[in-house]
Design a protein around this motif. Structure first.
Motif, PDB file in Angstrom:
ATOM      1  N   ARG B  14       0.863  -1.157  -0.244  1.00  0.00           N
ATOM      2  CA  ARG B  14       0.148  -0.328   0.071  1.00  0.00           C
ATOM      3  C   ARG B  14       0.697   1.168   0.163  1.00  0.00           C
ATOM      4  NH1 ARG B  14      -2.312  -0.534   4.119  1.00  0.00           N
ATOM      5  NH2 ARG B  14      -1.127   0.994   5.603  1.00  0.00           N
ATOM      6  N   THR B  42       3.874   8.659   9.201  1.00  0.00           N
ATOM      7  CA  THR B  42       5.052   7.678   8.528  1.00  0.00           C
ATOM      8  C   THR B  42       5.680   9.228   7.765  1.00  0.00           C
ATOM      9  OG1 THR B  42       2.934   6.982   7.453  1.00  0.00           O
ATOM     10  CG2 THR B  42       4.388   6.819   6.690  1.00  0.00           C
TER      11      THR B  42
ATOM     12  N   GLN D 236       0.598  -7.019  10.135  1.00  0.00           N
ATOM     13  CA  GLN D 236      -0.429  -5.543  10.343  1.00  0.00           C
ATOM     14  C   GLN D 236      -1.862  -6.554  10.559  1.00  0.00           C
ATOM     15  OE1 GLN D 236       0.363  -3.210   6.644  1.00  0.00           O
ATOM     16  NE2 GLN D 236       2.368  -3.481   6.886  1.00  0.00           N
TER      17      GLN D 236
ATOM     18  N   MET E 131      -7.246   7.339  12.809  1.00  0.00           N
ATOM     19  CA  MET E 131      -7.971   5.771  12.788  1.00  0.00           C
ATOM     20  C   MET E 131      -8.655   5.682  13.614  1.00  0.00           C
ATOM     21  SD  MET E 131      -5.573   5.456   8.718  1.00  0.00           S
ATOM     22  CE  MET E 131      -6.092   3.511   8.731  1.00  0.00           C
TER      23      MET E 131
HETATM   24  N1  ATP Z   1       2.745   0.331  11.287  1.00  0.00           N
HETATM   25  C1  ATP Z   1       2.161  -0.019  10.511  1.00  0.00           C
HETATM   26  N2  ATP Z   1       1.955  -0.642   9.860  1.00  0.00           N
HETATM   27  C2  ATP Z   1       1.068  -1.212   8.461  1.00  0.00           C
HETATM   28  N3  ATP Z   1       0.031   0.519   8.240  1.00  0.00           N
HETATM   29  C3  ATP Z   1       0.839   1.418   8.984  1.00  0.00           C
HETATM   30  C4  ATP Z   1       0.648   1.586  10.178  1.00  0.00           C
HETATM   31  N4  ATP Z   1       1.219   2.493  10.744  1.00  0.00           N
HETATM   32  C5  ATP Z   1       0.590   3.457   9.561  1.00  0.00           C
HETATM   33  N5  ATP Z   1      -0.241   2.643   8.599  1.00  0.00           N
HETATM   34  C6  ATP Z   1      -0.742   3.246   7.761  1.00  0.00           C
HETATM   35  O1  ATP Z   1      -0.161   3.886   7.270  1.00  0.00           O
HETATM   36  C7  ATP Z   1      -1.424   5.268   6.664  1.00  0.00           C
HETATM   37  C8  ATP Z   1      -0.561   6.600   7.214  1.00  0.00           C
HETATM   38  O2  ATP Z   1      -0.434   6.304   8.727  1.00  0.00           O
HETATM   39  P1  ATP Z   1       0.476   7.883   9.735  1.00  0.00           P
HETATM   40  O3  ATP Z   1       0.177   7.496  10.783  1.00  0.00           O
HETATM   41  O4  ATP Z   1       1.218   8.092   9.104  1.00  0.00           O
HETATM   42  O5  ATP Z   1      -1.598   8.832   9.267  1.00  0.00           O
HETATM   43  P2  ATP Z   1      -1.557  10.237   9.777  1.00  0.00           P
HETATM   44  O6  ATP Z   1      -1.945  11.001   8.648  1.00  0.00           O
HETATM   45  O7  ATP Z   1      -0.632  10.527  10.607  1.00  0.00           O
HETATM   46  O8  ATP Z   1      -3.016   9.718  10.329  1.00  0.00           O
HETATM   47  P3  ATP Z   1      -3.775  10.926  12.050  1.00  0.00           P
HETATM   48  O9  ATP Z   1      -3.726  11.766  11.432  1.00  0.00           O
HETATM   49  O10 ATP Z   1      -4.821   9.899  12.123  1.00  0.00           O
HETATM   50  O11 ATP Z   1      -2.886  10.772  12.990  1.00  0.00           O
HETATM   51  C9  ATP Z   1      -2.506   4.773   7.355  1.00  0.00           C
HETATM   52  O12 ATP Z   1      -2.948   4.049   6.075  1.00  0.00           O
HETATM   53  C10 ATP Z   1      -2.294   3.655   8.412  1.00  0.00           C
HETATM   54  O13 ATP Z   1      -3.061   2.715   8.653  1.00  0.00           O
END
Ligand code: ATP
Ligand code: ATP
Ligand code: MG
Ligand code: MG
Lengths: 244, 243, 302, 244, 243
Positions: B14, B42, D236, E131
């Motif tokens: 993904r 991320t 995951q 999420m």
């Molecule tokens: N350890 C992981 N393994 C697999 N997928 C992950 C992991 N951590 C995050 N993701 C996925 O990566 C994507 C981005 O996550 P991220 O935490 O960077 O979002 P974000 O922009 O910080 O969101 P939020 O504002 O909700 O914190 C999401 O779809 C999440 O499901």
């Protein structure tokens, strides 16, 4: 309690096999009448158990720590530890005596080998279960392996350690007794064989009861120190010296 | 200068981030906003080196060696449950080799500033959500490094406490010469604190919008009722809404 | 400057060992110019430890010694504690076993040792019985009387001086017969005192002194059963509650030590070899142990 | 590896006591030459170890669960469990044989007693360490004790269970071997005593090596199933049947 | 009716709450705001029966038996790490004795509404902060009870997602007849969602201010730029600021 009563009745009425299962009352009497012998013999056994357990705990931490800090040592030592557990003591008894003599040393070594294993396995499992994010944050702070161990892995493996410790404490006394079958003059183990050989099963059971009571007592002690090893699970606030 | 060039990342199969380009100059504060799950955290993890960028490059002052030069406040507070508040705040400096005494003095200073001294010896589990976040923030400040990553640093705080922290942050970053990248879901916060706002959107997340802002001159108390501010906010919200 | 001598028993102290403790207690060892430490053994490893030089002397049995000698363990038997083989078959009274053939159709508790079973087969065959009619069940060597009392098996191999007497004193009704009464070649020596070969070669005089001190110990025990019993009890306080039994055992064994106290410890070459020949011919050892001398009477004096 | 080599050299050069410590090469030869005997005797021992371990695990879960659901049972059973560990096997051997016969049953019981304990202690510790908030939330949903166990305590005690399981697996084979000393005509334990009596230390070591290898192998299996018991720590996403 | 009368609470020797009086009528939504650490979460824990009130009384429809009648979304998301997203959402209904099949169907409905279906089989650790919060919210909705306690239910969400949830919540509470008590540190949110706003302040925390509001008729999109709204917000912020 009820069980004990039933046992007493069963023994008196003769439902139980002869000789080998004395009535609880007989055991109690033996415990009392034989107290001097028991006390004298307990001393050696207790000392062995304590030294063995203490060294076992110490060594378990020491090994777990260096195995964590030096990964290849882990791969080398882990199987060796398992192997030490799979060798029947009696099989290597002459080797132990040959190398370590007749005194307490070989017996303490056996207690160490027995008590070390459950503890080290649980500590290592505790390390492996430490929160990955907590470790990462520490790495971001610039922590080295040693600091990660000190500040995250060790504290968070405490619950696991306690689990292993409970097992080891239960084993410490009996393994000290069994180790005495390596030979020697004093100790509950020696006493136990002798009583068995002399068909004094009441005395033999008195020894077993004694070991059980000791083990239970020290299990209680472990539950008690749990509060001191993981204070954050039991207190809101850390007591600081000088504070009221 | 922190420069993020064409960075992309995928979890498994993904694709989460694509073509991210951000430049953070010394002394700047740059805000990143975007929908939940778009990949903001991320991106921070990539910068901090917790995970490795699969595409593109991240450099700090021309070097790829970033670890050890950045303070990072994670989205979840990650207080160490076995350490008290003050021990948590002392930790970064202890790790960096400072003596216990010095680390403690410094932690006490921070606790003083944030009016948190009375909680110094409590364990984290006895704190409220917002209190935990403040402790995490203090701990991040204790890293004492010039580059900051703040992931939702103020999200669990009430309006007043948050405003105080904003004020403190604004004063401090000047004094300390901090350069910060902040993630926030609060558009107001982004506008109040930053020199520039990026919006990351889409799947995979890309930078779709960049807005230079300058509300530094304004009083934090009144800023949100200023027409210019309201206009900027409306602009950002509109951009976020479109998909 | 007394030299240090280690002596390893075969088992926990019992009336087999009385003479040793008497020698210790009466100062015979001191007079011999040695300081002896008597040790309890790691289970079943005495012979090995003596062979490896961990102790100068120890107690062994002619039967279990066989495999060790065949394996080249450097030990030599220097005296026998008991003149004749006092082991035999003990059986529950209600099984009405009084001689080997009558074991047919009954259970026998074995510790599953090839030599043990070989002997049993031998005495039954000698009487024209059928060994295969005996039902073998496992037995833990140190619990034969308990096994009998609880009907775990009907017969077992014991040494009369301890287990046989024990059965009597515990009121378990049993019958008993000796192996040696059914096959001369089974009148082997047990228990015996063994010594390390290097030690014997290097200090023959001292070894002589030690063996003779032991001999005096046994001779004294034969003369003074009560006192000897008390000396034994002093070194095995766990037996205190059972002085009557120990004394009975002592009195019995005093008769068995030797028919002639002057000759205590003497091993007869013919009897020794008869057993080893039988072992060899019965394929219980791979080596003919009569080809070399694994025992000697030279340290007994006279 | 290096250790093995060193051992070989030491044995050949004569640094090690003769007779009782054979050279590794001799052990290997014995392992090979004696393979039929070993194989035949292994069967019984392995079956005992497996049945004992399986029942031990099962019983550990069963007891841990009812001890959690019925608090007074916990207070009653916990000390009894400790006591079972403090009785030297040899002391109660005749009782076991008397009650359970000469066959596999008493040996399996001993393996169960050995393997059950580390597992049950770690499961109970796991229960006690389950997140209080996670339990409270479940209570808010209206969960009863049983549901709390099912949905929070059991899953979160899995890491602890694995730690206990590793210990138990290391013990399973050797305890099956030692149990055979209760008496019997087959099994590695019986064979081991015979080899020792026959002064065949190379064969005895072959048995030890065999047990060690088996234990190591099954320790490996445990590490492997770790992934299946705590999938959330390694994946995951949960694989759903029918999904590609 | 949920009635909280003269409730007080102390942790050890620290009085946290004092004289709390709140009445929540059927169908109402009442918001509670106040500084971090004042005792808002503690109040919810008291209502839910996680901890016991040391002073005063809490009654639901005249009965003290509250357990089992209230859905509570905790401040920390408390997703069960060993269960996937959908399993977490199914849990409340499974606990309530529903069949696995029904619980799953219902969870899928919720996942559909929140456009979260593609994450159904992920474990929580693979989700972003926002999420996770949405999953926790769905799980709370799955409790399917008429009384709701929402503690910072939307705090980790970006403006757009949050607005969508607000809209959904407004629609749903009518349909389901929910009566809710919500804690928020976002004054906008309090005004948008509630019929009444209480401010808890001080040490120990007391209710110092109560503001009836009615912005139900307004479009969620535009509401925040309405003068009446801005006035109400200014009023609340002023009240909060005073100490
Ligand atoms: N350890 C992981 N393994 C697999 N997928 C992950 C992991 N951590 C995050 N993701 C996925 O990566 C994507 C981005 O996550 P991220 O935490 O960077 O979002 P974000 O922009 O910080 O969101 P939020 O504002 O909700 O914190 C999401 O779809 C999440 O499901
Ligand atoms: N388990 C606990 N033990 C001791 N003190 C606690 C505990 N939980 C909370 N407190 C204390 O009670 C007070 C109120 O906490 P609470 O969580 O109710 O605050 P809050 O209003 O929800 O704050 P926030 O907005 O930051 O979530 C705080 O001072 C906190 O330190
Ligand atoms: Mg994030
Ligand atoms: Mg709160």
């Amino acid at each position: 309690m009820g069980l004990l009563l039933l046992w007493e009745v069963a023994a008196r009425v003769g439902w139980l096999p002869e000789f080998i299962i004395p009535a609880p009352s007989d055991v109690l009497i033996a415990l009392w009448q034989d107290r001097e012998n028991l006390w004298m013999n307990s001393r050696v056994t207790l000392i062995q158990a304590f030294i063995g357990l203490a060294l076992g705990i110490f060594l378990a931490f020491f090994l777990a720590i260096i195995m964590d800090v030096i990964p290849w040592l882990n791969r080398a030592l882990y199987p060796m530890l398992v192997v030490t557990q799979t060798i029947p003591t009696v099989a290597i008894a002459p080797i132990l005596v040959l190398w370590l003599g007749y005194d307490m040393t070989p017996k303490i070594v056996l207690v160490i080998l027995t008590t070390l294993f459950p503890i080290i396995i649980s500590i290592l499992n505790g390390f492996a279960n430490a929160d990955k994010d907590a470790i990462q944050l520490l790495q971001l702070m610039g922590a080295n392996r040693w600091q990660i161990l000190r500040h995250v892995k060790l504290p968070s493996s405490m619950s696991f350690f306690l689990s292993g410790l409970k097992v080891s404490v239960s084993y410490a006394f009996v393994s000290s007794v069994v180790a005495e079958w390596l030979g020697g003059f004093e100790g509950l183990g020696v006493y136990m064989i002798q009583t068995k050989r002399a068909f004094a099963y009441d005395k033999m059971f008195a020894v077993i009861v004694l070991i059980s009571l000791l083990s239970l007592f020290f299990m209680g002690v472990v539950s008690y120190i749990e509060k001191y090893l993981t204070p954050w699970r039991f207190n809101q606030k850390k007591k600081i010296r000088g504070e009221k | 200068m922190l420069s993020i060039q064409d960075v992309g990342f995928r979890y498994g199969d993904r694709q989460v981030l694509k073509n991210i380009n951000i430049q953070l100059q010394k002394g700047e504060t740059v805000a990143i906003i975007g929908p939940s799950g778009v990949g903001k955290t991320t991106l921070f993890n990539l910068i901090a080196g917790i995970i490795d960028a699969q595409q593109g490059q991240i450099e700090l002052d021309g070097s790829k060696e970033i670890k050890g030069k950045i303070s990072y406040m994670l989205q979840k507070d990650m207080l160490y449950p076995h350490y008290t508040v003050i021990e948590n705040i002392m930790l970064p400096r202890i790790i960096q080799g400072e003596s216990k005494k010095h680390a403690q003095e410094h932690a006490l200073e921070l606790l003083d500033i944030f009016q948190f001294k009375e909680w110094a010896n409590y364990y984290p589990h006895a704190l409220s959500g917002g209190m935990r976040q403040r402790v995490a923030f203090m701990r991040t400040a204790a890293f004492d490094r010039p580059w900051l990553l703040l992931d939702e640093a103020f999200s669990a705080l009430d309006a007043i406490t948050r405003r105080q922290l904003h004020q403190w942050f604004k004063n401090y970053r000047e004094k300390m010469g901090w350069s910060s990248l902040i993630i926030t879901h609060d558009v107001d916060e982004a506008l109040i604190l930053s020199d520039r706002v990026y919006i990351i959107k889409g799947q995979p997340g890309e930078i779709t919008f960049e807005l230079p802002v300058d509300f530094k001159g304004f009083d934090v108390e009144k800023i949100i009722f200023e027409p210019e501010f309201i206009e900027a906010k409306r602009q950002l919200l509109n951009e976020l809404k479109e998909s | 400057q007394a030299s240090q001598i280690e002596f390893i028993l075969d088992w926990v102290p019992n009336t087999n060992h009385t003479g040793l403790y008497v020698a210790l207690e009466k100062g015979y060892f001191e007079e011999a110019g040695v300081e002896v430490t008597i040790r309890r053994p790691p289970e079943g490893s005495t012979t090995e430890l003596v062979g490896l030089g961990q102790a100068q002397f120890g107690i062994s049995f002619q039967d279990s010694l066989a495999t060790r000698l065949a394996g080249g363990l450097p030990v030599t038997a220097v005296a026998t504690i008991i003149e004749h083989n006092t082991s035999g078959i003990i059986a529950r009274e209600d099984s009405q076993i009084t001689k080997p053939v009558e074991m047919e159709g009954h259970t026998y508790g074995t510790w599953n040792d090839p030599i043990e079973l070989g002997m049993l087969e031998h005495i039954i065959n000698n009487e024209g019985g059928d060994y295969s009619q005996i039902e073998l069940v496992p037995n833990q060597a140190d619990n034969s009387i308990v096994g009998l009392a609880n009907s775990m098996f009907e017969s077992a191999w014991v040494y009369y001086a301890w287990d046989g007497m024990m059965a009597e004193s515990q009121g378990v009704s049993t019958n008993f017969f000796y192996f040696r009464d059914y096959a001369e070649e089974l009148d082997f020596y047990s228990p015996i005192i063994i010594a390390n070969n290097d030690y014997l070669a290097n200090s023959p005089e001292e070894a002589t002194q030690v063996v003779q001190a032991i001999k005096r110990g046994y001779q004294y025990a034969i003369e003074n059963p009560e006192e000897a019993t008390d000396i034994l009890l002093k070194h095995a306080p766990e037996l205190e509650g059972q002085r009557d039994f120990v004394l009975a055992s002592q009195e019995w064994i005093n008769e068995a030590y030797t028919s002639n106290p002057e000759q205590w410890g003497y091993i007869d070459e013919e009897r020794w070899n008869a057993f080893y020949t039988w072992l060899y011919e019965s394929n219980l050892t791979e080596v003919d142990l009569t080809q070399e001398s694994y025992f000697t009477n030279e340290f007994l004096g006279e």
